[in-house]
Design an enzyme around this catalytic site. Sequence first.
Site, PDB file in Angstrom:
ATOM      1  N   GLU A  69       0.887  -1.178   0.000  1.00 34.03           N
ATOM      2  CA  GLU A  69       0.000   0.000   0.000  1.00 34.03           C
ATOM      3  C   GLU A  69       0.911   1.211   0.000  1.00 34.03           C
ATOM      4  OE1 GLU A  69      -4.539  -0.815   1.079  1.00 34.03           O
ATOM      5  OE2 GLU A  69      -3.495   0.786   2.101  1.00 34.03           O
ATOM      6  N   CYS A  77      -1.439   8.767   3.782  1.00 32.80           N
ATOM      7  CA  CYS A  77      -1.574   8.323   2.388  1.00 32.80           C
ATOM      8  C   CYS A  77      -2.962   8.655   1.874  1.00 32.80           C
ATOM      9  CB  CYS A  77      -1.312   6.824   2.302  1.00 32.80           C
ATOM     10  SG  CYS A  77      -2.301   5.873   3.445  1.00 32.80           S
TER      11      CYS A  77
HETATM   12  P1  NDP Z   1       9.544   5.122   2.232  1.00 34.27           P
HETATM   13  O1  NDP Z   1       9.116   4.335   1.039  1.00 34.27           O
HETATM   14  O2  NDP Z   1      10.680   6.045   2.098  1.00 34.27           O
HETATM   15  O3  NDP Z   1       9.937   4.131   3.414  1.00 34.27           O
HETATM   16  C1  NDP Z   1       9.058   3.121   3.854  1.00 34.27           C
HETATM   17  C2  NDP Z   1       9.872   2.043   4.570  1.00 34.27           C
HETATM   18  O4  NDP Z   1      10.724   1.392   3.638  1.00 34.27           O
HETATM   19  C3  NDP Z   1      10.776   2.614   5.652  1.00 34.27           C
HETATM   20  O5  NDP Z   1      10.823   1.707   6.734  1.00 34.27           O
HETATM   21  C4  NDP Z   1      12.113   2.671   4.933  1.00 34.27           C
HETATM   22  O6  NDP Z   1      13.198   2.691   5.813  1.00 34.27           O
HETATM   23  C5  NDP Z   1      12.060   1.390   4.137  1.00 34.27           C
HETATM   24  N1  NDP Z   1      12.978   1.296   3.001  1.00 34.27           N
HETATM   25  C6  NDP Z   1      13.664   2.297   2.376  1.00 34.27           C
HETATM   26  N2  NDP Z   1      14.376   1.790   1.334  1.00 34.27           N
HETATM   27  C7  NDP Z   1      14.130   0.453   1.300  1.00 34.27           C
HETATM   28  C8  NDP Z   1      14.539  -0.627   0.443  1.00 34.27           C
HETATM   29  N3  NDP Z   1      15.339  -0.436  -0.591  1.00 34.27           N
HETATM   30  N4  NDP Z   1      14.052  -1.860   0.709  1.00 34.27           N
HETATM   31  C9  NDP Z   1      13.214  -2.091   1.726  1.00 34.27           C
HETATM   32  N5  NDP Z   1      12.783  -1.117   2.571  1.00 34.27           N
HETATM   33  C10 NDP Z   1      13.229   0.143   2.358  1.00 34.27           C
HETATM   34  O7  NDP Z   1       8.237   5.851   2.751  1.00 34.27           O
HETATM   35  P2  NDP Z   1       8.123   6.964   3.896  1.00 34.27           P
HETATM   36  O8  NDP Z   1       8.605   6.387   5.190  1.00 34.27           O
HETATM   37  O9  NDP Z   1       8.721   8.231   3.394  1.00 34.27           O
HETATM   38  O10 NDP Z   1       6.547   7.114   4.032  1.00 34.27           O
HETATM   39  C11 NDP Z   1       5.773   8.014   3.305  1.00 34.27           C
HETATM   40  C12 NDP Z   1       5.072   7.317   2.166  1.00 34.27           C
HETATM   41  O11 NDP Z   1       4.293   6.244   2.644  1.00 34.27           O
HETATM   42  C13 NDP Z   1       4.114   8.215   1.427  1.00 34.27           C
HETATM   43  O12 NDP Z   1       4.256   8.029   0.043  1.00 34.27           O
HETATM   44  C14 NDP Z   1       2.752   7.714   1.868  1.00 34.27           C
HETATM   45  O13 NDP Z   1       1.723   7.984   0.958  1.00 34.27           O
HETATM   46  C15 NDP Z   1       3.007   6.269   2.038  1.00 34.27           C
HETATM   47  N6  NDP Z   1       2.027   5.658   2.917  1.00 34.27           N
HETATM   48  C16 NDP Z   1       1.122   4.778   2.396  1.00 34.27           C
HETATM   49  C17 NDP Z   1       0.122   4.244   3.197  1.00 34.27           C
HETATM   50  C18 NDP Z   1      -0.886   3.281   2.649  1.00 34.27           C
HETATM   51  O14 NDP Z   1      -1.473   2.505   3.415  1.00 34.27           O
HETATM   52  N7  NDP Z   1      -1.140   3.289   1.366  1.00 34.27           N
HETATM   53  C19 NDP Z   1       0.015   4.601   4.603  1.00 34.27           C
HETATM   54  C20 NDP Z   1       1.013   5.532   5.033  1.00 34.27           C
HETATM   55  C21 NDP Z   1       1.981   6.029   4.210  1.00 34.27           C
HETATM   56  P3  NDP Z   1      13.755   4.083   6.392  1.00 34.27           P
HETATM   57  O15 NDP Z   1      12.613   5.025   6.584  1.00 34.27           O
HETATM   58  O16 NDP Z   1      14.354   3.686   7.667  1.00 34.27           O
HETATM   59  O17 NDP Z   1      14.697   4.577   5.352  1.00 34.27           O
END
Ligand code: NDP
Length: 479
Positions: A234, A268
């Site tokens: 998501e 989101c």
């Molecule tokens: P990111 O995609 O930057 O990060 C999400 C998670 O993925 C974090 O734990 C991050 O670690 C980790 N991560 C980063 N790089 C990798 C990789 N290569 N492989 C595996 N994991 C990785 O999202 P944000 O934290 O910036 O969150 C905001 C986004 O989330 C927005 O786009 C929002 O719309 C979306 N979102 C969607 C929801 C839904 O249900 N549809 C709900 C809430 C948010 P780290 O942060 O430690 O770098």
Amino acid sequence: MTKGFNPPLIEVRNPRSGAVDYRFMPTDLDTLAQIAADARAAQPAWLARGVDGRAAVLARWVTKIEAAAPDLVAAVTADTGRHAESLREVGNVEKWVTRWSQIARSALASELSPTGNPDVMSVADYSPYPLVGVISPWNFPLSLSLMDAIPALLAGCAVIIKPSEVTPRFIEPLMATIAAVPELASVLHYVRGAGELGAALVEQVDMVCFTGSTTTGRKVAVRAAERFIPCFTELGGKDPAIVLQGADLDRATTAIVTGATLATGQQCYSIERIYVHRSLHDEFVELLAKKAQSLKLALPEPQDGRIGPLTFAPQAEIIERHFSDAAAKGAVIHTGGRIETHGGGMWCAPTVLSKVDHSMAVMTEESFGPLMPVMAFDDTAEAVRLANDSPYGLSGAVFGPEEDALAVARQLDLGGISINDAGLAPFFIGDATAAEKTAFKASGLGGSRLGAESIKRFVRRKALLVNRSTQPSAWWFDV
Ligand code: NDP
């Protein structure tokens, strides 16, 4: 320590003060591998408890969470700068354990039933993916780390969670509650670190649930496909609201201003663009701007207003770019419209814009802030075309006479659509009475977090077909 992976101490910024006031040592790869091996070893016993046994363990854990609630709320508040939402995040655990326990009991029931062939009975059997990895973002740190973990545990899986490094303070007090329930502690683990640890987690598990940005979600999904494991994602959204002729403007503006600014728009499923019938446009914008102005920044304390700081500082640059791009292309800003600094934190007051169009980033890219750009339309076909003109398809809202609103909603490429409200879907997570929903387009792939089937994402399904006849089957060779 694994060769080539020697993670340094990670520093965490407080969104209200701007100061680094928390540090943690990330999990190294050897430890991750050991946790994965231990969780796999513990999973068969967890599965053998049955749904009722697993639900009872989780219910016991809820009592530990309730006892630790002040510490958990304080940790989430420190990381997000918000108070009311932090209370809700901690409260969600009890709600979700209760709801998904009920769903698990019915969805995973296994009974013989007749088929279209009078000789053959069928019974469903379910085999959970032994080890599920959850990777979660910073905006609702505690809730989003558990939203998939709880149903996965009830389905019989062991779970390892890698929350965002941006908002990690809740992990320590939450791990203490898990440690207080040893049966759970063997199958529910948190690991702490940045993106590379998330990537490493994908290598260890049998299924991955990812919530976060579309950019990272795509990388995770590609790797999951290479490993041939299921991946539920998501991702980002750019949720539209459509206000039709005949809509109650007072209701629509209150719902939209709430849906667009709750958690400072860092959701989101925030309303991020608004299409209003031209006959209502001016009155709508005036009312929306008035209500937006009435929402105060939560200063000096988190309890003092509705609008918290921007949790993740780099988000301010994206919002500023959306403001300057819109203004340069002729948008009118009615209220808000700039990043403010208070006490080292970055803030953005609710912002209403008009005279916007789809040449502007504010109408096409995820802003993740309390921005409400309003655009007029002349007929519903145009409103539908504009709403669907997006790479995203998470959720949205339609306001107007119910029949008209439902007819429009059926034409939208969105998974969760609120009628005469905004952002209803998250309140029904794990609720068996709600319909299922999936994300459309770049907002994600996989099953539903809503509805009775939501737990079946975590199991492989077996059809056991029992032939009770004493006669040869019609399709056998005559040998
Ligand atoms: P990111 O995609 O930057 O990060 C999400 C998670 O993925 C974090 O734990 C991050 O670690 C980790 N991560 C980063 N790089 C990798 C990789 N290569 N492989 C595996 N994991 C990785 O999202 P944000 O934290 O910036 O969150 C905001 C986004 O989330 C927005 O786009 C929002 O719309 C979306 N979102 C969607 C929801 C839904 O249900 N549809 C709900 C809430 C948010 P780290 O942060 O430690 O770098």
